[in-house]
Design a protein around this motif. Structure first.
Motif, short mmCIF file in Angstrom:
data_model
loop_
_atom_site.label_atom_id
_atom_site.label_comp_id
_atom_site.label_asym_id
_atom_site.label_seq_id
_atom_site.Cartn_x
_atom_site.Cartn_y
_atom_site.Cartn_z
N GLU A 120 0.83 -1.20 0.00
CA GLU A 120 0.00 0.00 0.00
C GLU A 120 0.86 1.26 0.00
OE1 GLU A 120 -3.31 2.36 -0.21
OE2 GLU A 120 -3.16 0.17 -0.46
N PHE A 121 1.94 1.23 0.78
CA PHE A 121 2.85 2.37 0.83
C PHE A 121 3.47 2.62 -0.54
CE2 PHE A 121 7.07 4.21 1.23
CZ PHE A 121 6.85 5.29 2.06
N ARG A 122 3.93 1.56 -1.20
CA ARG A 122 4.56 1.73 -2.51
C ARG A 122 3.57 2.23 -3.55
NH1 ARG A 122 6.37 -3.33 -1.00
NH2 ARG A 122 5.28 -4.37 -2.74
N LYS A 123 2.33 1.79 -3.43
CA LYS A 123 1.29 2.25 -4.35
C LYS A 123 1.11 3.75 -4.24
CE LYS A 123 -3.65 1.60 -5.33
NZ LYS A 123 -4.88 0.87 -4.93
N GLU A 124 1.08 4.26 -3.02
CA GLU A 124 0.90 5.70 -2.81
C GLU A 124 2.17 6.48 -3.16
OE1 GLU A 124 -1.98 7.20 -2.11
OE2 GLU A 124 -2.79 5.18 -2.35
N PRO A 213 11.08 -2.85 -2.39
CA PRO A 213 10.17 -3.91 -1.93
C PRO A 213 10.95 -5.04 -1.28
CG PRO A 213 10.45 -4.00 -4.32
CD PRO A 213 11.15 -2.76 -3.86
N PRO A 214 10.29 -5.86 -0.48
CA PRO A 214 10.99 -6.91 0.28
C PRO A 214 11.86 -7.82 -0.57
CG PRO A 214 8.71 -6.73 1.00
CD PRO A 214 8.84 -5.85 -0.18
N GLU A 215 11.37 -8.18 -1.77
CA GLU A 215 12.12 -9.11 -2.60
C GLU A 215 13.43 -8.53 -3.12
OE1 GLU A 215 8.72 -7.38 -5.16
OE2 GLU A 215 9.05 -8.10 -3.09
N LEU A 216 13.57 -7.20 -3.05
CA LEU A 216 14.83 -6.56 -3.43
C LEU A 216 15.61 -6.10 -2.20
CD1 LEU A 216 13.65 -4.36 -6.45
CD2 LEU A 216 14.66 -6.66 -6.49
N GLY A 217 15.07 -6.44 -1.02
CA GLY A 217 15.73 -6.08 0.24
C GLY A 217 16.15 -7.32 1.00
N TYR A 218 15.49 -7.54 2.15
CA TYR A 218 15.86 -8.68 2.99
C TYR A 218 14.79 -9.77 3.00
CZ TYR A 218 19.61 -5.65 4.52
OH TYR A 218 20.71 -4.84 4.54
N GLY A 219 13.78 -9.61 2.15
CA GLY A 219 12.80 -10.67 1.96
C GLY A 219 11.98 -11.01 3.19
N GLU A 220 11.73 -12.30 3.35
CA GLU A 220 10.84 -12.78 4.42
C GLU A 220 11.52 -12.90 5.77
OE1 GLU A 220 9.44 -16.51 2.99
OE2 GLU A 220 8.19 -15.64 1.41
N HIS A 221 12.81 -12.62 5.82
CA HIS A 221 13.55 -12.83 7.06
C HIS A 221 13.81 -11.51 7.79
CE1 HIS A 221 14.20 -16.94 5.78
NE2 HIS A 221 14.65 -16.50 4.62
N ALA A 222 13.64 -11.54 9.10
CA ALA A 222 13.99 -10.37 9.91
C ALA A 222 15.50 -10.23 9.95
CB ALA A 222 13.43 -10.52 11.32
#
Length: 250
Positions: A120-124, A213-222
């Motif tokens: 939602e944040f990226r959409k805005e 977005p997560p897939e270009l960052g650290y993904g599903e892992h904290a």
């Protein structure tokens, strides 16, 4: 740190101080009632701090019965524990399993919530003036393009010197070279995909805001203070570029 490790550290500390002074005192303090009383209290405080740390860490999942904790401690010290080693291991193993299941469920929910909020944040954000996107989903806004000179386009094997600030979408800062007071150098291809793709969009002296977005960052892992499935915001200033091919000629 475990109680065992803390006790080991205390033992080493005591050993190091005793070796320097106890030979002269010949262990007189160990027979001094006041010294024994103070040391006994200190040992109780040490145990209490470790128990307190466990209770505090797990308070969102289980509220321990303090009276029972004290009862178990006192009975064990008196040699009257109701649990033998096997029973103790079984109970603690079951506790670990229950906690792990609850934590896993909570982390999965957090990851889903973060993914939804990030989308939602990226959409805005994409609607803002000057914001562009790449095929991968990276969003960016160039504040200053920098100066191109000759073979200046940044390549993944180049080393970049940057100042940067990293934030979560709620505005919480998780990293900043500005706060540390000095820029940092990285070989670009050792960084997260969002940086590898985003930094070459500017030249030396340029400034860019990346929304990753997560897939270009650290993904599903904290990772550290970054929750799972987090959308990341980076403000990056590219101070210098060291070309890999130039370094190889030296």
């Amino acid at each position: 740190m475990s109680i065992k490790k803390k006790l080991s550290i205390v033992a080493l500390f005591v050993a190091s101080t005793v070796s320097a002074s106890a030979l002269a005192a010949e262990g007189d303090n160990l027979k001094n009632p006041k010294f024994v009383e103070d040391s006994s209290y200190a040992l109780g405080v040490l145990m209490g701090k470790n128990i307190q740390q466990v209770v505090e860490t797990q308070k969102d999942f289980i509220v321990y019965d303090q009276a029972k904790i004290i009862e178990g401690l006192n009975q064990t010290l008196d040699g009257k524990s109701k649990l033998d080693d096997k029973q103790l291991e079984q109970q603690l193993r079951q506790l670990d399993q229950e906690l792990a299941a609850v934590v896993a469920k909570q982390e999965a929910q957090d990851a889903k919530d973060n993914a939804d909020k990030g989308a939602e944040f990226r959409k805005e954000y994409a609607k803002k003036d000057g914001v562009q996107s790449t095929k991968s989903g990276l969003l960016y806004r160039i504040e200053a393009a920098g100066t191109a000179a000759g073979d200046s386009k940044v390549e993944p094997t180049d080393t970049v010197k940057v100042h940067y600030q990293g934030k979560l979408i709620n505005g919480e800062e998780f990293d900043s070279s500005y706060k540390r007071g000095e820029p940092i150098e990285f070989q670009l291809n050792q960084l997260i995909p969002g940086w590898i793709e985003g930094i070459p969009l500017i030249n030396k002296g340029g400034k860019i805001e990346l929304v990753i977005p997560p897939e270009l960052g650290y993904g599903e892992h904290a990772t550290g203070n970054i929750p799972p499935n987090s959308t990341l915001i980076f403000n990056i200033e590219l101070l210098d570029v060291k070309k890999a091919n130039a370094a190889g000629k030296k």
